[in-house]
Write an enzyme that holds these catalytic residues in place. Structure first.
Site: not given
Ligand code: UDX
Length: 442
Positions: A271
């Protein structure tokens, strides 16, 4: 209320299974017959904690079924959700072909539908798509007018992979963007039935705001992660500084809050990369400068390079060195490697002539489809780090957390560990091996 779902990707499947698990009759349609077959047998085509159990129960209980005919799913239900994919190209242009086909098939089915069917767009689409493209296709195909013969609204989904079932059951809020006035009413009834007394706050707005909320939401979260990663890079240069402590401190400010402040090798997934590029493309078309969006992406592009530099500072040239990569999924709890930092990191290591060996507890099959034979694949974390000169922690899987300093010392040729997700306690690891971590000044 009976619901049909068109498109069995992450959002579609999780949404369908959650509805069915609460007794709501749900029928799913997808163009991929293999997927339909699997789902009809209670097998989840994706790895998502808790999903398969609920799916099996729902199929057995007769609340969830599939059909290979779109018209059948539309006719037998009160509302249809479009949950097909909206991939993006290099420039961020959103490919709406699946949305178009779904709208056309639904429109065709509506010709013989004499109740006022509700169509709900759940796929992430650029502002204006639902009231423009989707409405016109359905009107053309059905010969009916939006607001008279059928209703249309947008209802973005915010679920996270790896937590998708929990998020679908416990959302922070529901956003509904109406195309025709009053189109939110039937959807709201469904959510009232589904959530009962636990109905979250509901925001009813127009269609463009609802479409934009999804993009803005993803940008804000990605901005937070890029901001903390930028702070991590500063911390790394200051002896005694630790981004973990800095993140904890700023997270205690209620205006900032503690979530999405974990520094690491960068964000990925199906996403954020696509939606941020999509927003960039939209801004370009609108002639609006978006420096914060550009910087958010730039910080993220640089993050794996910072990690490689950290390795080079310990090991010198990487050419001919054996480098182990623990974790390939873009985050724990999923087998998804789309937009994963691991793939970028492996690319950088290969460019430098390193010999790369990889391991992930669930994403090996998907990683193989991308990395082919450019790397070696290990069957366990231990096998992966064996005889390597440097190891990167790329995904914070629980099973990696149980590795001890002596595992690395015993198994690696050269025990250099780059903790890209801050899963180890520096006090336990430092001094026992060459331990370097994102955001840790030494
Ligand atoms: C995201 C949005 O959170 C969600 O609301 C939307 O519908 C789709 O995109 P997702 O891609 O499944 O969800 O994962 P998410 O948990 O948001 O993490 C995104 C990325 O950021 C991951 O690579 C994760 O490892 C990274 N991340 C997240 C960090 O590096 N640090 C954090 O504190 C949080």
């Amino acid at each position: 209320m009976k619901v049909s779902i068109v498109g069995l990707g992450y959002v579609g499947l999780v949404t369908a299974v959650c509805f069915a698990s609460k007794g709501i009759e749900t029928v799913c349609y997808d163009v991929d017959e293999d997927k339909l077959k699997k789902v009809s047998r209670g097998i989840a085509p994706i790895y998502e904690p808790g999903l398969e159990e609920l799916l099996t129960q729902s199929v057995r209980g007769g609340k969830l079924r599939v059909s290979s005919r779109c018209s059948e799913v539309v006719h037998n239900t009160d509302l249809t959700m479009i949950t097909v994919g909206t991939p993006g190209d290099q420039d961020g242009r959103v490919d709406l072909s699946q949305v178009k086909s779904a709208a056309a098939e639904i429109g065709e089915a509506l010709v013989r539908d004499n109740k006022k069917h509700l169509v709900v767009v759940k796929s992430t689409v650029p502002p204006g798509t639902t009231a423009g493209l989707v409405r016109s296709i359905i009107e053309d195909e059905s010969g009916k007018t939006c607001g008279v013969g059928f209703s249309l609204c947008v209802n973005p989904e915010f679920l996270r992979e790896g937590n998708a079932v929990y998020d679908a059951m416990n959302p922070d809020r529901i956003v509904i963007g109406e195309v025709d006035e009053g189109s939110s009413a039937k959807l709201l009834m469904l959510y009232e039935e589904f959530y009962g007394e636990r109905l979250p706050p509901v925001l009813i707005t127009n269609h463009v705001n609802a479409e934009l909320i999804k993009y803005a939401n993803n940008l804000f979260l990605a901005m937070r992660v890029s901001a903390i990663n930028m702070i991590a890079n500063i911390c790394q240069r200051i002896p005694g500084a630790d981004v973990e402590v800095v993140a904890k401190g700023i997270g205690m400010d209620h205006r900032i809050g503690p979530h999405f402040l974990r520094a690491g090798l960068g964000w990925g997934g199906s996403c954020w990369p696509k939606d941020l590029m999509g927003l960039k493309h939209l801004s370009r078309e609108l002639g609006v400068d978006v420096p914060l969006l550009d910087a958010t992406i730039e910080v993220n592009e640089n993050q794996p390079r910072m990690a490689v530099r950290l390795a080079e500072s310990e090991l010198g040239e990487l050419r001919g060195k054996r480098v182990s990569v623990l974790g390939l999924a873009f985050k724990p709890g999923t087998d998804d490697v789309r937009g994963a930092i691991s793939i970028k990191l492996v690319g950088l290591l290969l460019e430098r002539g390193a010999e790369v060996v990889v391991y992930d507890p669930v994403a090996m099959r998907n990683a193989r489809a991308v990395l082919h034979d450019s790397v070696s694949y290990a069957d366990s974390a231990q096998e992966c780090i064996k005889d390597s000169d440097c190891c990167f922690i790329v995904t914070e899987w629980e099973e990696f957390k149980s590795l001890k300093p002596q595992d690395f010392v015993k198994l690696m040729r050269n025990p250099i560990l780059i903790d890209g997700r801050r899963i180890y306690d520096p006090r336990e690891f430092m001094g026992k091996l060459r331990y370097k971590a994102i955001g840790l000044g030494t």
